[in-house]
Motif scaffolding. Structure first.
Motif, PDB file in Angstrom:
ATOM      1  N   LEU A 280       0.838  -1.198   0.000  1.00  0.00           N
ATOM      2  CA  LEU A 280       0.000   0.000   0.000  1.00  0.00           C
ATOM      3  C   LEU A 280       0.877   1.253   0.000  1.00  0.00           C
ATOM      4  O   LEU A 280       1.060   1.904   1.030  1.00  0.00           O
ATOM      5  N   SER A 281       1.410   1.595  -1.145  1.00  0.00           N
ATOM      6  CA  SER A 281       2.356   2.710  -1.246  1.00  0.00           C
ATOM      7  C   SER A 281       1.930   3.779  -2.237  1.00  0.00           C
ATOM      8  O   SER A 281       2.751   4.570  -2.699  1.00  0.00           O
ATOM      9  N   SER A 282       0.644   3.824  -2.570  1.00  0.00           N
ATOM     10  CA  SER A 282       0.104   4.947  -3.332  1.00  0.00           C
ATOM     11  C   SER A 282      -0.297   5.997  -2.300  1.00  0.00           C
ATOM     12  O   SER A 282      -1.432   6.021  -1.817  1.00  0.00           O
ATOM     13  N   CYS A 283       0.659   6.861  -1.935  1.00  0.00           N
ATOM     14  CA  CYS A 283       0.521   7.668  -0.717  1.00  0.00           C
ATOM     15  C   CYS A 283      -0.678   8.605  -0.722  1.00  0.00           C
ATOM     16  O   CYS A 283      -1.304   8.820   0.321  1.00  0.00           O
ATOM     17  N   ASP A 284      -1.002   9.170  -1.881  1.00  0.00           N
ATOM     18  CA  ASP A 284      -2.166  10.063  -1.934  1.00  0.00           C
ATOM     19  C   ASP A 284      -3.397   9.387  -2.530  1.00  0.00           C
ATOM     20  O   ASP A 284      -4.476   9.975  -2.594  1.00  0.00           O
ATOM     21  N   GLU A 292      -3.773   2.852  -1.725  1.00  0.00           N
ATOM     22  CA  GLU A 292      -3.649   3.877  -0.691  1.00  0.00           C
ATOM     23  C   GLU A 292      -3.617   3.206   0.686  1.00  0.00           C
ATOM     24  O   GLU A 292      -4.378   2.278   0.954  1.00  0.00           O
ATOM     25  N   PRO A 293      -2.738   3.662   1.589  1.00  0.00           N
ATOM     26  CA  PRO A 293      -2.628   3.012   2.902  1.00  0.00           C
ATOM     27  C   PRO A 293      -3.750   3.428   3.854  1.00  0.00           C
ATOM     28  O   PRO A 293      -3.572   4.225   4.784  1.00  0.00           O
ATOM     29  N   ILE A 294      -4.921   2.864   3.618  1.00  0.00           N
ATOM     30  CA  ILE A 294      -6.070   3.078   4.485  1.00  0.00           C
ATOM     31  C   ILE A 294      -6.597   1.726   4.934  1.00  0.00           C
ATOM     32  O   ILE A 294      -6.339   0.691   4.298  1.00  0.00           O
ATOM     33  N   GLU A 329      13.088  -6.289   2.267  1.00  0.00           N
ATOM     34  CA  GLU A 329      12.495  -5.109   2.892  1.00  0.00           C
ATOM     35  C   GLU A 329      11.017  -5.094   2.564  1.00  0.00           C
ATOM     36  O   GLU A 329      10.630  -5.090   1.393  1.00  0.00           O
ATOM     37  N   THR A 330      10.184  -5.087   3.604  1.00  0.00           N
ATOM     38  CA  THR A 330       8.745  -5.085   3.373  1.00  0.00           C
ATOM     39  C   THR A 330       8.029  -4.464   4.559  1.00  0.00           C
ATOM     40  O   THR A 330       8.601  -4.266   5.633  1.00  0.00           O
ATOM     41  N   GLY A 331       6.777  -4.176   4.348  1.00  0.00           N
ATOM     42  CA  GLY A 331       5.899  -3.606   5.355  1.00  0.00           C
ATOM     43  C   GLY A 331       4.596  -3.247   4.674  1.00  0.00           C
ATOM     44  O   GLY A 331       4.450  -3.418   3.457  1.00  0.00           O
ATOM     45  N   VAL A 332       3.649  -2.746   5.434  1.00  0.00           N
ATOM     46  CA  VAL A 332       2.368  -2.378   4.840  1.00  0.00           C
ATOM     47  C   VAL A 332       2.559  -1.325   3.762  1.00  0.00           C
ATOM     48  O   VAL A 332       2.001  -1.416   2.671  1.00  0.00           O
ATOM     49  N   SER A 333       3.369  -0.286   4.065  1.00  0.00           N
ATOM     50  CA  SER A 333       3.477   0.850   3.166  1.00  0.00           C
ATOM     51  C   SER A 333       4.853   1.487   3.264  1.00  0.00           C
ATOM     52  O   SER A 333       5.473   1.493   4.336  1.00  0.00           O
ATOM     53  N   ALA A 334       5.321   2.051   2.162  1.00  0.00           N
ATOM     54  CA  ALA A 334       6.569   2.814   2.149  1.00  0.00           C
ATOM     55  C   ALA A 334       6.311   4.301   2.290  1.00  0.00           C
ATOM     56  O   ALA A 334       7.258   5.096   2.261  1.00  0.00           O
ATOM     57  N   CYS A 335       5.049   4.703   2.454  1.00  0.00           N
ATOM     58  CA  CYS A 335       4.724   6.117   2.584  1.00  0.00           C
ATOM     59  C   CYS A 335       5.229   6.647   3.923  1.00  0.00           C
ATOM     60  O   CYS A 335       5.093   5.974   4.949  1.00  0.00           O
ATOM     61  N   PRO A 336       5.827   7.846   3.943  1.00  0.00           N
ATOM     62  CA  PRO A 336       6.377   8.374   5.195  1.00  0.00           C
ATOM     63  C   PRO A 336       5.295   8.775   6.181  1.00  0.00           C
ATOM     64  O   PRO A 336       4.170   9.086   5.797  1.00  0.00           O
TER      65      PRO A 336
END
Length: 531
Positions: A280-284, A292-294, A329-336
C-alpha cells in the motif's frame, strides 16, 4: 471350491457322482468383503481447553459464512523454513550499542521471531553510512540530521552485533555502499564480516534500491540498469577475492524490470534473488486508489490477492535461474509518517497472513523494515522501537502490533505445506503445514471485523485422526486498536506447542473438527496423530 473340481476329487476316491460342469455364463462367486479395521486409539486423556475471547458486547454481530476447510495429504511443493521472519534495519544501526547480546530486551524481542535474519541496509547505507577498518574520519560529503545521523561502522561494531546473533541464533545480511562507488572498501567490510560472523553471514547486498539512484541524486539521470550490472560485477569480484563463500543478495529493488537481469547475471559467487515490496504505497491514492494506505484497503481481499500475484511474478525469474528468493524489505506501506494502518491490530493480521502466504508461495526470507529510533516520534510502521522520550532511548525495546502478528508465524516449526481446499469464511485465509514429527499445524487468519462480525463456524477435515489439538491465538478488540494486540491474552510471543491448551470442542480421534473462531484473530492449531 468350484463344483466341477469337487466332483472330480470324489470320483478319484471311488465314489460315483454325476459330473457337474461350471456354467461359463454364471456370475462369479461373491468374495467376502474386506473391511478395513482402524487401529484402536489410546484412551482419551483429560484435556485443559483454551478459553477463546468472544465478540464485544453489544456488537451488531453480522453473520459470517461458515468456513469449510479440507486439508489433504498431498504436498504443495513449498515449505515453511526456519528463520522465515526477520527484521530489516538501517545500516547505521550496526553502530547502535543496543545491538548486543548483553541487551536482554533486544535478545527477548528477537527471540520472539524464531531464528530471524537481521538485514542491515535501508536508505542510510548509501547516504549516511561509512565503513572503516582503519579509523579514517567520516567523509564530509555524507549528510544526516538529528534523527538520522551519519555513523561510521568498524570491525568492533560487527563483533558486538555477533554477540546478539549468537544469543538469538540469528543470521545477518549486510548491505554495502554502492551510492559512493568503492569496491575495495566493500570487499574490506566483507572480509571482516566473513571472519567475524562465519556461517551466520547469509549474504551481502550491493547498494539499497539502486533502481532509484537516477531519481534520488546518487547517480545522474543517464545511469541505467546496465551500468548497475557493470558496477555489481566489480563489487562481486572484489568480494569474491576476499570472501569467496559469501553470497551476493540482490538486486533489492522495487522495479520489476530489474528482476530478470539480476537473476541471469554471471557472478563468481552464489546468488540469492531479493526484492522489496510495500503493497500500500500509493501515498495520496491518486495513482492507485486500491494502493492507498487506508484500513479499507488493508482489510480487503484485494490486498491479499495482489500481494500473492506480485510475489508470484517475482518468483518466476528466480525459479528459472534456480535461485532462492528473499523479500529483504517489506511492510504495509513505504509512505512516510503515520496513516490509519500504522500501529494497529489490523497491521498484525496483515503481517501474519503476509508472512505465511509468502512462504507458501516459495519465499524463504522476509525482513520487515523497522527502526531502533524511539517509539515516540519514530517510524510508526516499525515492528520494534526503543522506549524513552524522542531520540532519548532508555534501553527498553517495545513491540508493536505487527510484531505479534509476525511472532505467531515465526514460532511455528519448519515443515512442508499441504494442499488445502476452503470455501466460505468471509475475509479469512487458511494454511496447513506438516512438520517432521508428523504433526500438522493449521493456521486460520480470521480477518473479519472484530467489532461487528459474529464468530465464524469452522468445519475442518484432517488427513488423519488427531490425538491432540494445541491452540494459540492472536486477538485484538478492533482493527484500529493500538498497543492491545495480544497472544493468548498476553503482550508476549506464543508459548511452545507443548505448553498450549486444547482447542475448545476438540473431537478426540475424529478427522472432522467443528469449532468457532472469533473475528479479528490469527489462530494456530497443532494436531498430533497416531503413528
Amino acid at each position: 471350491m468350484a463344483a466341477g473340481t469337487a466332483a472330480l476329487l470324489l470320483a478319484a476316491a471311488g465314489i460315483s457322482v454325476p459330473l457337474l460342469l461350471e456354467d461359463p455364463a454364471a456370475p462369479a462367486p461373491v468374495q467376502p468383503e474386506t473391511i478395513a479395521v482402524e487401529t484402536p486409539l489410546p484412551p482419551e486423556p483429560v484435556f485443559s481447553y483454551y478459553t477463546q475471547i468472544g465478540p464485544p458486547e453489544g456488537s451488531p454481530l453480522t453473520s459470517v459464512e461458515p468456513l469449510a476447510l479440507t486439508v489433504g495429504a498431498a504436498k504443495t511443493g513449498t515449505s515453511l523454513p526456519a528463520g522465515l521472519v526477520g527484521l530489516s534495519l538501517e545500516a547505521t544501526d550496526l553502530a547502535d550499542p543496543a545491538m548486543s547480546g548483553d541487551n536482554p530486551e533486544m535478545v527477548q524481542s528477537l527471540t520472539g521471531l524464531g531464528k530471524p535474519l537481521l538485514r542491515f541496509g535501508g536508505n542510510a547505507v548509501d547516504r549516511r553510512f561509512f565503513w572503516t577498518s582503519a579509523g579514517e574520519p567520516v567523509p564530509s560529503n555524507l549528510k544526516g540530521d538529528k534523527a538520522h545521523p551519519v555513523r561510521a561502522v568498524a570491525p568492533a561494531d560487527l563483533e558486538r552485533v555477533n554477540t546478539l546473533l549468537e544469543a538469538t541464533d540469528a543470521a545477518i545480511n549486510l548491505t554495502v555502499d554502492l551510492g559512493h562507488y568503492d569496491p575495495a572498501r566493500a570487499a574490506d567490510m566483507a572480509a571482516h564480516a566473513s571472519r567475524i560472523f562465519g556461517d551466520r553471514l547469509a549474504g551481502i547486498t550491493v547498494g539499497n534500491e539502486p533502481n532509484g539512484y537516477p531519481s534520488n541524486g546518487l547517480r545522474d539521470s543517464g545511469w541505467t540498469m546496465e551500468d548497475y550490472l557493470t558496477e555489481l560485477k566489480a563489487y562481486a569480484q572484489a568480494i569474491y577475492e576476499v570472501a569467496p563463500d559469501v553470497k551476493i543478495v540482490g538486486p533489492g529493488v522495487y522495479s520489476e524490470a530489474w528482476w530478470e537481469p539480476f537473476a541471469k547475471v554471471d557472478l563468481p559467487q552464489q546468488k540469492v534473488f531479493s526484492f522489496h515490496h510495500y503493497p500500500l504505497s500509493s501515498c495520496d491514492g491518486k495513482s492507485d486508489a486500491n494502493g492507498e494506505p487506508i484500513l479499507a484497503n488493508l482489510m480487503s481481499q484485494n490486498v491479499h490477492d495482489h500481494a500473492d500475484y506480485y510475489r508470484g511474478e517475482a518468483l518466476k525469474p528466480a525459479s528459472a535461474a534456480g535461485l532462492e528468493t528473499w523479500i529483504t524489505e517489506t511492510g504495509v506501506s513505504a509512505c512516510p509518517g503515520s496513516n490509519e494502518t500504522t500501529k494497529t491490530h489490523a497491521s498484525a493480521l496483515w503481517a501474519a497472513d503476509y508472512a505465511i502466504s509468502g512462504a507458501q508461495l516459495g519465499v524463504s526470507r522476509l525482513s520487515f523494515h523497522s527502526s531502533l529510533i524511539t517509539c515516540r516520534g519514530g517510524p510508526p510502521m516499525s515492528a520494534i522501537c526503543s522506549g524513552g522520550e524522542y531520540l532519548q532511548p532508555n534501553g527498553a525495546v517495545e513491540e508493536r502490533a505487527n510484531y505479534f502478528g509476525l511472532s505467531m508465524i515465526a514460532e511455528m516449526q519448519p515443515g512442508e505445506f499441504l494442499a488445502a481446499e476452503e470455501t466460505g469464511g468471509g475475509l479469512s485465509h487458511s494454511y496447513a503445514v506438516r512438520h517432521a514429527d508428523g504433526s500438522i499445524s493449521v493456521v486460520l487468519v480470521n480477518a473479519n471485523n472484530p467489532e461487528t462480525d459474529a464468530q465464524m463456524n469452522v468445519s475442518l477435515v484432517l488427513p488423519g485422526r488427531p490425538l491432540t489439538a494445541a491452540m494459540s491465538q492472536l486477538t485484538g478488540s478492533s482493527y484500529t486498536s493500538e498497543d492491545s494486540t495480544m497472544i493468548d491474552g498476553q503482550l508476549t510471543e506464543a508459548v511452545p506447542v507443548s505448553e498450549r491448551l486444547t482447542l475448545p470442542g476438540f473431537a478426540y480421534g475424529s478427522a472432522t473438527q467443528e469449532f468457532v473462531l472469533t473475528a479479528g484473530t490469527v489462530t494456530v492449531l497443532n494436531f498430533t496423530f497416531q503413528d
